[in-house]
Every structure is written in C-alpha cells, then in structure tokens.
Design an enzyme around this catalytic site. Structure first.
Site, mmCIF file in Angstrom:
data_model
loop_
_atom_site.group_PDB
_atom_site.id
_atom_site.type_symbol
_atom_site.label_atom_id
_atom_site.label_comp_id
_atom_site.label_asym_id
_atom_site.label_seq_id
_atom_site.Cartn_x
_atom_site.Cartn_y
_atom_site.Cartn_z
ATOM 1 N N ASN A 72 0.830 -1.206 0.000
ATOM 2 C CA ASN A 72 0.000 0.000 0.000
ATOM 3 C C ASN A 72 0.867 1.260 0.000
ATOM 4 O OD1 ASN A 72 -2.444 -1.371 0.058
ATOM 5 N ND2 ASN A 72 -2.709 -1.191 2.268
ATOM 6 N N SER A 73 1.839 1.295 0.907
ATOM 7 C CA SER A 73 2.725 2.471 1.007
ATOM 8 C C SER A 73 3.500 2.670 -0.292
ATOM 9 C CB SER A 73 3.705 2.308 2.172
ATOM 10 O OG SER A 73 3.005 2.234 3.399
ATOM 11 N N GLY A 133 -2.646 4.869 7.615
ATOM 12 C CA GLY A 133 -1.252 4.858 8.069
ATOM 13 C C GLY A 133 -0.291 4.494 6.951
ATOM 14 N N ASP A 134 -0.699 3.539 6.111
ATOM 15 C CA ASP A 134 0.134 3.139 4.966
ATOM 16 C C ASP A 134 0.303 4.323 4.016
ATOM 17 O OD1 ASP A 134 -0.054 0.592 6.069
ATOM 18 O OD2 ASP A 134 -1.649 -0.051 4.713
ATOM 19 N N ALA A 135 -0.797 5.051 3.796
ATOM 20 C CA ALA A 135 -0.766 6.201 2.886
ATOM 21 C C ALA A 135 0.144 7.301 3.427
ATOM 22 C CB ALA A 135 -2.177 6.736 2.662
#
Length: 361
Positions: free
Chosen positions: A86-87, A315-317
């Site tokens: 995702n990140s 949080g991943d973003a």
C-alpha cells in the site's frame, strides 16, 4: 507547540532535488503482498470472530470461515493490499516517475496474484514477486464497521513463504543495488527477518537509508526479538499511537507518546552516520516526530466526519506520501505534510485506493 523548523534531511537524501531519471529504482519496499477482501459489516461480525475494532491480527483456525462469510454474505471489494505494498503504491502514485518504486514479496500462481501484478504494473511499480506455485496468494479480511473504523484479519498464505535466497537472484540483487531507500513494514518481521537484516547490512555499508513501521501492537508484543534484531538498521521508524503505547509498555517508559518516540529514537544503531527519526501518527491528532533528541509536533487538518469513508490504509498512505518527498530530498516538514495529505485522500476512498490523478503540490 512551536512551529517546526524546515529541517533539511540532507544527511538522509541527496542535497540536490533528484531529477526524473535519478528517481528510477530509488525506493525498494519488501513485505507481505495480500489481496484485501473489504466489506462493510455490522459489529456482530467482529463479535462473532472475537475481533477488536481497529485491530490487526493474523488469522487463526477460528477465523477461517470469516473469509467465506464475507464473500457469501456481503458486498466485497477486492483491492491489492498488504501494508508495505500500500505504502509503495501511494509513493509511486505521488512520485509519478515510472519505476521509481520496486517491491518484493511472495504470491501464489493464481488469479489473486495476477490481479495484484496487473494493478502494480498499471501504476508503474516494478514488482519482483517470488511466485510459489505450492501456495495461494495471501488475503486480508478488512472489516469496516459502522463507525468507519477498519479491523484486519490476515491469512498470510504465500506471503509467509518469502525466502531471503530470492534477494541473491541477479534481478533482485540489481534492484537492491540501485535503490537508495528501503521500506519494510513490521509485518514482514513475522516472515523473513533474514531478508530485513540482509538489506539492512547493505544499507549500512553503502550509507543508504532504511525505514520500518511498528505496524501493529502484536508485532511489539509477540515478535519483540525480531523487532529488536532489525531495530539497529532502522533510520526512520513509523508507527501510530497504539503501537507506540505497546512499545512504551514493553520498555516501562509509560504512556507519553513524545517520551516513547524519543526512547525509540535513542535505541542503538548499526551505523554511526545518522540518528534515528521516529514518526508517530495519532489519527486526527498531531503527528509527533523525534529526531536528534528533539520532539516536534505537526498538526493534522481534520477531515469533516461526513467525508470519511473508511480508515483502511490511512497509516500506509501517510508513509507513502512521506517517502514520495523524502526520495526527492525534501525537508522533514514537507515529507510530513505529504504524508498527512495522502492519508486524507485515502480515508475518503474505500480501502487503500486513490483518484487517477495526484494533485499534491
């Protein structure tokens, strides 16, 4: 709270802003590629399977029927996921340079694996999956409750079979060699500490930069030895308040997030040429950064409640947005700002998805 100064990360990044060509292959992420099976569910589903709201856990025997129940009884969305991926995807989207990001992880030889491969290629991410024909691609049940909070139940499957030997293959070795920044969520500690240590040693020798994420309280509680083994290699550690509190509890540091962030920042490092920066997000509350013995706070612009779709991937973003500026040599405040911006975009979408065009400036 004083206004944080524009601290150049010049010791961490190139002093000149990287050109387009410089960005190709600059970031390597390694983690657990999972297909998110996301559904809006009533609280009774969480209660039935003993899942706490806003938690992240590994699936056990009693959780196995959950995956079928979601598909059979709810309107599910299938979204390429896994925290690190995702990140990486958000960073790739915001960077816009094809092939700026690369990703390692293990998938099965199946439709879910193919879907993730196609999605990554479509946004210009260089995925170097290890394909294990004996395993099915990992999945993550994303339970979005009526409040918009998300709870994650992960069936690692193939993701659990990543081998450090994959890093020695010529194609992978060249990706490691070319990259200047590395990011691995703490979830990868449960799979291949050896891979993390291999990349960490390379980064220390070559004066490159390693980032990690505490990822979930269970990592701190049950994979403490692995986390401690990886910690010396970590130049930037991300986490949220619940993960920081779990760390503080383990170390007997109390519950003050600023104190905990400073404590993590001061833990021993393998390299002597830069200190560890610790970045703790707190949802709508200010983000806390500990660096070089100093604690800074960066306020968050709060999104009106009616615009919130779900918190999955927020949080991943944040990490993806942060990295998109870090790899260009931008100062800390700009990196944090991009992280906040990316989180705000993602929570207005279902899962860790985003609009076609990135409007961040």
């Amino acid at each position: 709270h004083f206004q944080p100064p524009q601290i150049p990360l010049s010791t961490m990044a190139a002093q000149t802003a990287a050109t387009e060509t410089d960005l190709t292959g600059i970031l390597l992420c390694a983690g657990n590629p999972l297909l998110d099976i996301s559904a809006e569910v009533p609280m009774t589903v969480l209660e039935k399977y003993g899942v706490s709201p806003n938690s992240a856990i590994l699936a056990e025997e009693q959780h196995q029927p959950l995956f079928k129940e979601l598909v059979d009884d709810y309107a599910v969305k299938y979204i390429a996921g896994g925290a690190t991926q995702n990140s990486c995807r958000v960073c790739q989207w915001m960077t816009g340079t094809p092939g700026a990001t690369s990703y390692f992880g293990c998938i099965g030889d199946d439709a879910f694996g193919k879907q993730m491969t196609d999605e990554a290629a479509a946004i210009g991410m260089n995925v170097q999956y290890l394909v294990d024909p004996e395993q099915v691609t990992g999945t993550c049940a994303v339970l979005v409750d009526p409040t918009g909070e998300r709870s994650l139940v992960t069936n690692l499957a193939a993701a659990n079979h990543f081998k450090a030997t994959h890093l020695a293959d010529a194609a992978q070795a060249s990706v490691i060699e070319k990259a200047k920044y590395y990011y691995m969520a703490g979830f990868f500690l449960t799979v291949s500490l050896e891979s993390i240590e291999t990349i960490g040693r390379h980064a220390v020798e070559q004066k490159k930069l390693v980032m990690m994420n505490l990822s979930a309280p269970f990592i701190v509680q049950f994979f403490w030895d692995q986390l401690n083994a990886a910690m010396p290699y970590v130049d930037i550690m991300f986490g949220n308040e619940s993960e920081a509190e779990a760390f503080g509890e383990k170390m007997g540091w109390g519950t003050d997030i600023a104190v905990i962030a400073q404590g993590i920042s001061a833990l021993p490092k393998a390299s002597g040429f830069r200190g560890r920066t610790v970045i703790i997000t707190q949802g709508k509350d200010a983000t806390i950064v500990a660096k070089d013995g100093e604690v800074m706070t960066f306020p968050v612009t709060v999104l009106p409640k009616e615009k919130l779709v779900d918190t999955n991937g927020a949080g991943d973003a944040f990490v993806g947005g942060f990295m998109s500026q870090l790899i260009k040599g931008e100062p800390l405040a700009k990196c944090v700002d991009a992280g906040h911006w990316a989180s705000t975009v993602i929570i207005q979408e279902s899962g860790c998805t985003y609009p076609a065009e990135c409007t961040y400036a």
